[in-house]
Design an enzyme around this catalytic site. Structure first.
Site, mmCIF file in Angstrom:
data_model
loop_
_atom_site.group_PDB
_atom_site.id
_atom_site.type_symbol
_atom_site.label_atom_id
_atom_site.label_comp_id
_atom_site.label_asym_id
_atom_site.label_seq_id
_atom_site.Cartn_x
_atom_site.Cartn_y
_atom_site.Cartn_z
ATOM 1 N N LYS A 263 -1.125 -9.543 2.924
ATOM 2 C CA LYS A 263 -0.361 -9.093 4.080
ATOM 3 C C LYS A 263 -1.238 -8.132 4.865
ATOM 4 O O LYS A 263 -1.959 -7.337 4.261
ATOM 5 C CB LYS A 263 0.931 -8.396 3.638
ATOM 6 C CG LYS A 263 1.706 -7.761 4.790
ATOM 7 C CD LYS A 263 3.136 -7.416 4.418
ATOM 8 C CE LYS A 263 3.351 -6.058 3.826
ATOM 9 N NZ LYS A 263 2.868 -4.914 4.645
ATOM 10 N N ASP B 13 0.844 -1.206 0.000
ATOM 11 C CA ASP B 13 0.000 0.000 0.000
ATOM 12 C C ASP B 13 0.877 1.254 0.000
ATOM 13 O O ASP B 13 0.363 2.375 -0.030
ATOM 14 C CB ASP B 13 -1.024 -0.016 1.146
ATOM 15 C CG ASP B 13 -0.401 -0.137 2.511
ATOM 16 O OD1 ASP B 13 0.844 -0.219 2.606
ATOM 17 O OD2 ASP B 13 -1.154 -0.147 3.505
ATOM 18 N N SER B 14 2.211 1.063 -0.043
ATOM 19 C CA SER B 14 3.117 2.188 -0.303
ATOM 20 C C SER B 14 2.858 2.743 -1.709
ATOM 21 O O SER B 14 3.374 3.810 -2.057
ATOM 22 C CB SER B 14 4.581 1.749 -0.175
ATOM 23 O OG SER B 14 4.821 0.567 -0.917
ATOM 24 N N GLU C 32 -1.267 -5.654 8.686
ATOM 25 C CA GLU C 32 -0.418 -5.071 9.723
ATOM 26 C C GLU C 32 -0.996 -5.295 11.109
ATOM 27 O O GLU C 32 -2.214 -5.250 11.293
ATOM 28 C CB GLU C 32 -0.269 -3.556 9.481
ATOM 29 C CG GLU C 32 0.409 -3.219 8.172
ATOM 30 C CD GLU C 32 0.613 -1.711 7.963
ATOM 31 O OE1 GLU C 32 0.289 -0.914 8.880
ATOM 32 O OE2 GLU C 32 1.094 -1.341 6.874
ATOM 33 N N ASP D 179 -0.888 -6.116 0.112
ATOM 34 C CA ASP D 179 -1.344 -5.466 1.343
ATOM 35 C C ASP D 179 -2.851 -5.315 1.359
ATOM 36 O O ASP D 179 -3.436 -4.793 0.391
ATOM 37 C CB ASP D 179 -0.743 -4.056 1.440
ATOM 38 C CG ASP D 179 0.555 -4.026 2.209
ATOM 39 O OD1 ASP D 179 0.722 -4.839 3.135
ATOM 40 O OD2 ASP D 179 1.401 -3.180 1.874
ATOM 41 N N GLU E 109 9.525 -4.317 10.394
ATOM 42 C CA GLU E 109 9.925 -3.015 9.835
ATOM 43 C C GLU E 109 10.491 -2.104 10.916
ATOM 44 O O GLU E 109 9.861 -1.866 11.959
ATOM 45 C CB GLU E 109 8.706 -2.341 9.158
ATOM 46 C CG GLU E 109 9.071 -0.988 8.563
ATOM 47 C CD GLU E 109 8.073 -0.460 7.535
ATOM 48 O OE1 GLU E 109 7.134 -1.208 7.168
ATOM 49 O OE2 GLU E 109 8.240 0.698 7.105
HETATM 50 O O1 KIV Z 1 3.605 -1.133 1.587
HETATM 51 C C1 KIV Z 1 4.800 -1.463 1.619
HETATM 52 O O2 KIV Z 1 5.603 -1.118 0.751
HETATM 53 C C2 KIV Z 1 5.251 -2.301 2.728
HETATM 54 C C3 KIV Z 1 6.712 -2.565 2.833
HETATM 55 C C4 KIV Z 1 7.412 -1.370 3.325
HETATM 56 C C5 KIV Z 1 7.016 -3.759 3.668
HETATM 57 O O3 KIV Z 1 4.470 -2.725 3.520
#
Ligand code: KIV
Length: 277
Positions: A126, A57-58, A128, A96, A195
């Site tokens: 994934k 989600d980056s 969090e 994510d 992280e």
């Molecule tokens: O969204 C993302 O890029 C991440 C990584 C930093 C692990 O969760």
């Protein structure tokens, strides 16, 4: 990708699965993971031998220009996942679950994970957090969807943390992280992202778990490493934390290429006769 330290039976698999990354941990072969958000990049990274692609989600920061990851929606993530999946032959694609798509309850989390798998074509999701999401992780895993955990500096909680500083430096937070890591493993996660936490803690957690850990700003002893691809390629050079290693300076290269193009258009040296019909 095979080298003297990479047993071919692990490193040369035609398709990376959750079993492959488990075998890599057991064989001591570090797992290489990068983020990807589009077809062209995914294709390049896959051909270069990346093991796991994370549709992170980056994308909110590096693709959409937002300050945080919070604005990403499930529809955005599904779109990016479809693009990435079309580009790969070998890598495992983990995606994510965005902020607000799983925190409500287990059913919401399961429905979001199912959409990412069914509509996006992902291989894993994934999410969090620790204790508060354990029930959701179990529910998703029970439905046959592999789940990757994520502890430490979890960007979806940035407004709670208040800063992007290293997490779990104090005993209380470090102990919570140790407990959360165990609980995520017991809930069925196949891997865990750590992280921005101290190397010593990441190493201890890595040794205490049987599932692989993938570090970002967590030192060199985790079972794998992940970077945001834009950081690794020098595409977003205004973000310079010490855990980023730049493998290219694409911001400069692309800037130079584009100004050459502009000059050529202005001077009418592009297109040439050979480039015309
Ligand atoms: O969204 C993302 O890029 C991440 C990584 C930093 C692990 O969760």
């Amino acid at each position: 990708m095979a080298s003297d330290s990479s047993p071919p039976e692990v490193a040369d698999v035609p398709r990376v699965t959750t079993q492959t990354v488990q075998e890599m941990k057991e064989a001591g072969v570090p797992i290489a993971m990068l983020t990807a958000y589009d077809y062209t990049s995914a294709r390049l990274f896959d051909r270069a031998g990346i093991d796991v692609l994370l549709v992170g989600d980056s994308a909110s920061n590096v693709m959409a220009g937002n300050e945080t990851t919070l604005p990403m929606t499930l529809d955005h993530m599904i779109y990016h996942t479809q693009c990435v999946v079309r580009g790969i032959d070998r890598a495992l694609v983990a995606v994510d679950l965005p902020f607000g798509s799983y925190q409500g309850d287990e059913k919401e989390g399961l429905q979001s994970a199912i959409r990412v798998m069914k509509e996006g074509g992902a291989h894993a999701v994934k999410l969090e957090g620790g204790a508060p999401v354990i029930g959701t992780v179990k529910r998703i895993v029970e439905s046959g969807i592999p789940v990757m955990g994520h502890l430490g500096l979890t960007p979806q909680s940035i407004h709670d943390f208040g800063t992007y500083q290293v997490r779990a430096r104090d005993d209380e937070e470090a102990n919570q992280l140790r407990e959360d890591a165990k609980a995520l493993e017991e809930a069925g996660c196949f891997a865990l992202v750590l992280e921005k936490i101290p190397t010593e803690l990441a190493t201890e957690v890595t040794e205490s778990l049987s599932i692989p850990t993938i570090g970002i700003g967590a030192g060199g002893e985790t079972d794998g490493q992940v970077l945001v691809s834009h950081d690794a390629l020098g595409l977003s050079t205004d973000f310079n934390p010490r855990f980023v290693r730049r493998y290219a300076e694409l911001e400069d290269r692309i800037g130079d290429a584009i100004s050459s193009y502009v000059q050529d258009v202005r001077s009418r040296s592009f297109p040439s006769d050979d480039e015309s019909y």
